[in-house]
Design a protein around this motif. Sequence first.
Motif, short mmCIF file in Angstrom:
data_model
loop_
_atom_site.label_atom_id
_atom_site.label_comp_id
_atom_site.label_asym_id
_atom_site.label_seq_id
_atom_site.Cartn_x
_atom_site.Cartn_y
_atom_site.Cartn_z
N GLU A 48 4.01 7.21 22.62
CA GLU A 48 5.10 6.71 23.56
C GLU A 48 6.56 6.50 22.96
N ALA A 49 7.51 6.70 23.64
CA ALA A 49 8.80 6.88 23.10
C ALA A 49 9.07 5.48 22.49
N ARG A 50 8.75 4.46 22.85
CA ARG A 50 9.15 3.18 22.36
C ARG A 50 8.32 3.01 21.06
N HIS A 51 7.47 3.92 20.74
CA HIS A 51 6.63 3.80 19.24
C HIS A 51 7.12 4.76 18.51
N ALA A 52 8.22 5.56 18.80
CA ALA A 52 8.43 6.84 17.96
C ALA A 52 8.81 6.54 16.36
N VAL A 53 9.49 5.31 16.16
CA VAL A 53 9.87 5.02 14.83
C VAL A 53 8.44 4.70 14.02
N GLU A 54 7.66 4.05 14.69
CA GLU A 54 6.31 3.40 14.00
C GLU A 54 5.50 4.99 13.67
N SER A 55 5.31 5.62 14.87
CA SER A 55 4.51 6.79 14.63
C SER A 55 5.13 7.81 13.54
N THR A 56 6.59 7.70 13.51
CA THR A 56 6.97 8.47 12.09
C THR A 56 6.91 7.82 10.87
N ASN A 57 6.84 6.75 10.94
CA ASN A 57 6.41 6.00 9.60
C ASN A 57 4.77 6.32 9.28
N THR A 58 4.26 6.04 10.33
CA THR A 58 2.86 6.62 10.05
C THR A 58 2.57 7.99 9.52
N LEU A 59 3.27 9.02 10.12
CA LEU A 59 3.33 10.20 9.59
C LEU A 59 3.90 10.38 8.22
N LYS A 60 4.90 9.76 7.87
CA LYS A 60 5.20 9.79 6.50
C LYS A 60 4.31 9.18 5.43
N PHE A 61 3.79 8.31 6.02
CA PHE A 61 2.79 7.41 5.02
C PHE A 61 1.57 8.79 4.73
N ALA A 62 1.14 9.19 5.94
CA ALA A 62 -0.07 10.07 5.61
C ALA A 62 0.49 11.32 4.76
N MET A 63 1.54 11.66 4.86
CA MET A 63 2.16 12.68 4.13
C MET A 63 2.14 12.44 2.53
N ARG A 64 2.65 11.22 2.18
CA ARG A 64 2.66 11.04 0.72
C ARG A 64 1.18 10.74 0.38
N THR A 65 0.22 10.28 1.15
CA THR A 65 -1.07 9.81 0.86
C THR A 65 -1.67 11.29 0.53
N LEU A 69 0.92 -1.29 0.00
CA LEU A 69 -0.08 0.10 0.00
C LEU A 69 1.00 1.26 0.08
N GLY A 70 1.99 1.13 0.72
CA GLY A 70 2.81 2.10 1.07
C GLY A 70 3.60 2.63 -0.38
N THR A 71 3.89 1.44 -1.11
CA THR A 71 4.73 1.54 -2.26
C THR A 71 3.76 2.11 -3.45
N VAL A 72 2.47 1.59 -3.37
CA VAL A 72 1.55 2.14 -4.24
C VAL A 72 1.25 3.68 -4.19
N ILE A 73 1.19 3.93 -2.93
CA ILE A 73 0.82 5.47 -2.94
C ILE A 73 1.96 6.43 -3.08
N SER A 74 3.29 5.87 -2.71
CA SER A 74 4.28 6.44 -3.07
C SER A 74 4.77 6.74 -4.62
N ARG A 75 4.42 5.85 -5.12
CA ARG A 75 4.49 5.81 -6.64
C ARG A 75 3.40 6.56 -7.48
N LEU A 76 2.50 6.60 -7.07
CA LEU A 76 1.27 7.53 -7.21
C LEU A 76 1.60 8.96 -6.97
N SER A 77 1.86 9.23 -6.05
CA SER A 77 2.40 10.56 -5.42
C SER A 77 3.53 11.00 -6.23
N ASN A 78 4.52 10.05 -6.81
CA ASN A 78 5.56 10.59 -7.64
C ASN A 78 5.27 10.77 -8.90
N SER A 79 4.40 9.97 -9.29
CA SER A 79 3.82 10.37 -10.79
C SER A 79 3.05 11.52 -10.69
#
Length: 641
Positions: free
Chosen positions: A442-459, A390-400
């Motif tokens: 939560e600090a222990r979820h910082a990486v997942e949260s950042t990834n989620t934010l990036k995903f939302a940005m691409r969307t 899903l991330g790849t599809v959104i990323s490629r669509l955004s790039n296009s």
Amino acid sequence: MSSSANKPSSTGMVTPRRYSTMTTLRNLTPQGKGNYPQSPLVNRNFSNPSTPMFRSNSTQLNFTSSSALDLGLPEAVAASPGTLDRYPRPSLLSLQDASSYRTDSFDSAVSSSSKAAKFSSSGGGDLPLLGNDIITSIRIRPINQPSNNIWTHGPVPNDLYGREYIRQDSSSNSSALQQEYMFNHVFGMESDNSSIYQKSVASVVRNVFCGYNGIVFAYGMTGTGKTYSMQGTEDEPGIIPLGMRDLFDMVESNADSDTFQIRISYLEIYNERIRDLISNSQEEPKVREGANGEVIVSPMTRVLVTSPEEVSQVIEQCNAIRKTAATDYNTYSSRSHAILQVFLIRNSLSTHTTRTSTLSLVDLAGSERASTDHERRKEGAFINKSLLTLGTVISRLSNSVNGGSSSSNNHIPYRESKLTRLLQQSLSGQSQISLLATISIEARHAVESTNTLKFAMRTQNLPTEIRQAEASTNYQAEVTSLRAALAKSNQELELFSNTLKQLKSDLEERDAYISWLEAEKSHESAISRVRLRMEELLSDRNMEIADLKEDVNDKEKIIYALRSSQRRRELAELNQSKIRFSRFRDLPNRKYEIDESEKENSTLSKENESATGYVTDPAEMDQDDVETISLEAINSPPAAV
Ligand SMILES: Nc1ncnc2c1ncn2[C@@H]1O[C@H](COP(=O)(O)OP(=O)(O)OP(=O)(O)O)[C@@H](O)[C@H]1O
């Protein structure tokens, strides 16, 4: 809304109760290309300045000030008739101080918590899309314990689009973690489902009512509140029940001009297998592409619903069979992606046009790190892979869209997962999109949260070319095609009834044959009974014959004995005569003849006795014997054999 007022008609259409005068957007019609001034901020993307925040829409509209005022637009905007032209196209709503505008005017017009909006009297009309093509929102899951991982969020100062930022303020060296991200909305820990629905989803539901397709999806790490936001609880209904209530209210308030049919389907994707949760069939629905590039899932149950309560009931029943399990972060984690689709078929009574629009409500399974449990790890692998696709599809669509795709990356891998295959149409621009990304601070979820934010940005950069569903207006053509279909059906019916007749006659023939066989069978058993009887009789007869044969033998022996005795007597007499005669003539020879004759008699007697068992020698036989034998022979003549 009183759902009990909804009564399904015999055709399955909802014929709801009517509302009095409501906010009317009926005058709002496109009038061709205008010249709306472009905002200098339209292209601005705060995380990536070269990335436009809002994409174009092929719809070109010119609004009169009155229609704009009907929509509750600020006067400054309403006074400037213009075009929402190709790129960049600021959304109507993004031209305001979005938070106050959405809440106070548009959202309350769409929401029916207190009143229902009457949008159009012509099968959805040709109303423009309201709200952004793509709405991205972040929701922060509440935590009980204090976190030293500080995130801040709030309105972007002086932003024309009313966007909100989120930023992690911890002393991290990672630039990704320190970055500031901009979204349409960032909902804090204190926010509730109702305000999230009003700000992020209500416009999508309203547009679906007007004939556009819409998709709302919740994305985020496991346990961060996707299901809580989509479904909610009894005390705090989520996006799905709130959206259904709005949709049915809009249906009710437009019942004087249109008829409606609402159907729902509910699918889950578990370990890359699609399951129809309504039918709960073992058969996996197949995904294929229709003639117009549309995604078709078949077989898939689309159940007719006539009230939001009915929708909730169906969902509840389906959720009971959905795959959930305890994970390291969530006791009732959804292990599958759930896709609820709402199909609205709207038929205008005045223009006889029909539009079908679809609202997809997607609760994605949560991304997670490898679990310790084997089964969870396997599920997690499928979930992570489909989310990655899903991330790849959104990323490629955004790039296009940004013109940044190289030819090698042009390929959009929709087919690499069932999820992207099902969402292909929505992701490729044919639906209004509302993404709700849920994060944990939560600090222990910082990486997942950042990834989620990036995903939302691409969307935010997905392409959009949202169009209202085509209304089938060619009444005559429709009638002709219906007639043709009817004629074809009649032909098929005739063929079918002929086949039926043939089958009936075959059946009758077979029945007759079966009766004949049965008769034959009973006939045969009668024959075999007779045969058995005959065999018994025959065996009796054979025994009688054997007895008779034995009798005859006995009689023959007696006759033989009698004849022998007779002969001997005659010989004896003859010998007597000879003796008497030879006394005179041949005395010397006399003795010899007598001896010879006696010898012969004796031999005969012996033979007789050994053959018959009777004493036949007159010398040895007393007179009684002779008489007994003679009487038996006379009284029992040999039977005919
Ligand atoms: N905003 C919130 N307010 C109160 N409770 C919440 C909120 N968000 C989540 N929760 C609670 O957190 C738990 C996990 O939430 P939920 O099941 O919605 O997460 P999820 O993202 O759907 O997880 P998964 O991907 O594992 O299914 C639930 O008990 C839920 O009630």
